[in-house]
Every structure is written in C-alpha cells, then in structure tokens.
Scaffold this motif. Structure first.
Motif, PDB file in Angstrom:
ATOM      1  N   LEU A  21       0.831  -1.201   0.000  1.00  0.00           N
ATOM      2  CA  LEU A  21       0.000   0.000   0.000  1.00  0.00           C
ATOM      3  C   LEU A  21       0.865   1.250   0.000  1.00  0.00           C
ATOM      4  O   LEU A  21       1.838   1.350   0.738  1.00  0.00           O
ATOM      5  N   ARG A  22       0.492   2.199  -0.841  1.00  0.00           N
ATOM      6  CA  ARG A  22       1.140   3.507  -0.862  1.00  0.00           C
ATOM      7  C   ARG A  22       0.064   4.549  -0.628  1.00  0.00           C
ATOM      8  O   ARG A  22      -1.008   4.499  -1.233  1.00  0.00           O
ATOM      9  N   TYR A  23       0.361   5.506   0.234  1.00  0.00           N
ATOM     10  CA  TYR A  23      -0.649   6.477   0.642  1.00  0.00           C
ATOM     11  C   TYR A  23      -0.017   7.848   0.804  1.00  0.00           C
ATOM     12  O   TYR A  23       1.040   7.982   1.413  1.00  0.00           O
ATOM     13  N   ARG A  24      -0.635   8.842   0.230  1.00  0.00           N
ATOM     14  CA  ARG A  24      -0.226  10.222   0.462  1.00  0.00           C
ATOM     15  C   ARG A  24      -1.498  10.979   0.820  1.00  0.00           C
ATOM     16  O   ARG A  24      -2.383  11.146  -0.018  1.00  0.00           O
ATOM     17  N   PHE A  25      -1.590  11.420   2.081  1.00  0.00           N
ATOM     18  CA  PHE A  25      -2.803  12.056   2.614  1.00  0.00           C
ATOM     19  C   PHE A  25      -3.290  13.171   1.700  1.00  0.00           C
ATOM     20  O   PHE A  25      -2.529  14.044   1.300  1.00  0.00           O
ATOM     21  N   GLY A  26      -4.588  13.108   1.369  1.00  0.00           N
ATOM     22  CA  GLY A  26      -5.205  14.134   0.547  1.00  0.00           C
ATOM     23  C   GLY A  26      -4.847  14.055  -0.923  1.00  0.00           C
ATOM     24  O   GLY A  26      -5.272  14.893  -1.715  1.00  0.00           O
ATOM     25  N   GLU A  27      -4.062  13.029  -1.310  1.00  0.00           N
ATOM     26  CA  GLU A  27      -3.669  12.913  -2.716  1.00  0.00           C
ATOM     27  C   GLU A  27      -4.069  11.579  -3.329  1.00  0.00           C
ATOM     28  O   GLU A  27      -4.809  11.543  -4.292  1.00  0.00           O
ATOM     29  N   TYR A  28      -3.551  10.445  -2.789  1.00  0.00           N
ATOM     30  CA  TYR A  28      -3.855   9.164  -3.407  1.00  0.00           C
ATOM     31  C   TYR A  28      -3.650   7.994  -2.446  1.00  0.00           C
ATOM     32  O   TYR A  28      -2.986   8.103  -1.435  1.00  0.00           O
ATOM     33  N   LEU A  29      -4.236   6.850  -2.843  1.00  0.00           N
ATOM     34  CA  LEU A  29      -4.046   5.557  -2.191  1.00  0.00           C
ATOM     35  C   LEU A  29      -3.830   4.566  -3.332  1.00  0.00           C
ATOM     36  O   LEU A  29      -4.588   4.545  -4.298  1.00  0.00           O
ATOM     37  N   ALA A  30      -2.787   3.757  -3.254  1.00  0.00           N
ATOM     38  CA  ALA A  30      -2.491   2.795  -4.314  1.00  0.00           C
ATOM     39  C   ALA A  30      -1.830   1.565  -3.711  1.00  0.00           C
ATOM     40  O   ALA A  30      -1.349   1.597  -2.573  1.00  0.00           O
ATOM     41  N   PHE A  31      -1.802   0.479  -4.465  1.00  0.00           N
ATOM     42  CA  PHE A  31      -1.072  -0.713  -4.052  1.00  0.00           C
ATOM     43  C   PHE A  31      -0.533  -1.411  -5.282  1.00  0.00           C
ATOM     44  O   PHE A  31      -1.125  -1.333  -6.360  1.00  0.00           O
ATOM     45  N   GLY A  32       0.602  -2.068  -5.117  1.00  0.00           N
ATOM     46  CA  GLY A  32       1.211  -2.793  -6.229  1.00  0.00           C
ATOM     47  C   GLY A  32       1.373  -1.913  -7.442  1.00  0.00           C
ATOM     48  O   GLY A  32       1.746  -0.749  -7.349  1.00  0.00           O
ATOM     49  N   GLU A  33       1.051  -2.482  -8.584  1.00  0.00           N
ATOM     50  CA  GLU A  33       1.177  -1.758  -9.849  1.00  0.00           C
ATOM     51  C   GLU A  33      -0.134  -1.081 -10.255  1.00  0.00           C
ATOM     52  O   GLU A  33      -0.236  -0.531 -11.346  1.00  0.00           O
ATOM     53  N   SER A  34      -1.141  -1.132  -9.375  1.00  0.00           N
ATOM     54  CA  SER A  34      -2.437  -0.545  -9.721  1.00  0.00           C
ATOM     55  C   SER A  34      -2.337   0.972  -9.794  1.00  0.00           C
ATOM     56  O   SER A  34      -1.459   1.584  -9.192  1.00  0.00           O
ATOM     57  N   GLY A  35      -3.239   1.537 -10.534  1.00  0.00           N
ATOM     58  CA  GLY A  35      -3.302   2.993 -10.609  1.00  0.00           C
ATOM     59  C   GLY A  35      -3.713   3.576  -9.268  1.00  0.00           C
ATOM     60  O   GLY A  35      -4.413   2.943  -8.477  1.00  0.00           O
ATOM     61  N   ALA A  36      -3.259   4.764  -9.003  1.00  0.00           N
ATOM     62  CA  ALA A  36      -3.577   5.420  -7.744  1.00  0.00           C
ATOM     63  C   ALA A  36      -5.026   5.883  -7.731  1.00  0.00           C
ATOM     64  O   ALA A  36      -5.539   6.391  -8.722  1.00  0.00           O
ATOM     65  N   GLN A  37      -5.690   5.676  -6.602  1.00  0.00           N
ATOM     66  CA  GLN A  37      -7.058   6.148  -6.395  1.00  0.00           C
ATOM     67  C   GLN A  37      -6.973   7.529  -5.768  1.00  0.00           C
ATOM     68  O   GLN A  37      -6.398   7.682  -4.699  1.00  0.00           O
TER      69      GLN A  37
END
Length: 103
Positions: A21-37
């Motif tokens: 999981l990758r997370y940047r508050f107020g910007e995006y949430l993503a995991f693996g190679e998926s596109g960022a939400q």
C-alpha cells in the motif's frame, strides 16, 4: 498507517499485497502496480454510486438461513454484513445523491 476495512478488502479481492500500500494524505491511495485512487482533501476516497436503493442486491440473514436466496448473487463477490433495522445502533443509513436512506 492502518488501512480501513474497505481498503484492505479491495487489496485482497484484487490479489494485491497489503504491504505494498502507498498512501499520500489528501492525494492518493495505491497498491502494487495498480493505478492510484485519488483522495479528497480529508483523505477519503470519493464514492462512485452505482445507483439508487435496490441497485445492489440485498439478502437478509433470514433468507440465507432458510436457504431462500440465489447463491449466484454471492459468486465472485466481496460481501459485507450489516444491519438495516431502523433505530438499530449498528444500522448506518446515509444521505446520498441517490436517495435519502442508503445503508
């Protein structure tokens, strides 16, 4: 960061790794190679509502216990259980753009 139940369930359902999981508050949430939400300024994922009440099938616990449901409704689905009893503290009815009482 402790991911929410919907976020970690989505990662699992899509075959992802919770440790990616990758997370940047107020910007995006993503995991693996998926596109960022994208996230809103409060860190929430905007909801793309499927439609008005009844768009997503609802099956009661009573129907399941009495074997009065179509098992195909559950095939390849993520299932969340919740209360829809009016006045029950566990019931989460929300005002949405699609209706006045959406659980």
């Amino acid at each position: 960061i402790v991911p929410s139940l919907p976020a970690i369930t989505t990662v699992h359902a899509l075959g992802g790794d919770k440790h990616s999981l990758r997370y940047r508050f107020g910007e995006y949430l993503a995991f693996g190679e998926s596109g960022a939400q994208p996230l809103d300024t409060q860190g929430f994922i905007p909801i793309n509502y499927a439609g008005p009440a009844g768009t997503v099938p609802a099956v009661s616990l009573g129907q399941i216990l009495a074997d009065r449901h179509d098992p195909a409704v559950f095939k390849d689905r993520v299932i969340f259980l919740g209360s829809t009893v009016p006045g029950d503290a566990a019931t989460e009815a929300r005002l949405t753009p699609m209706g006045s009482r959406m659980p």
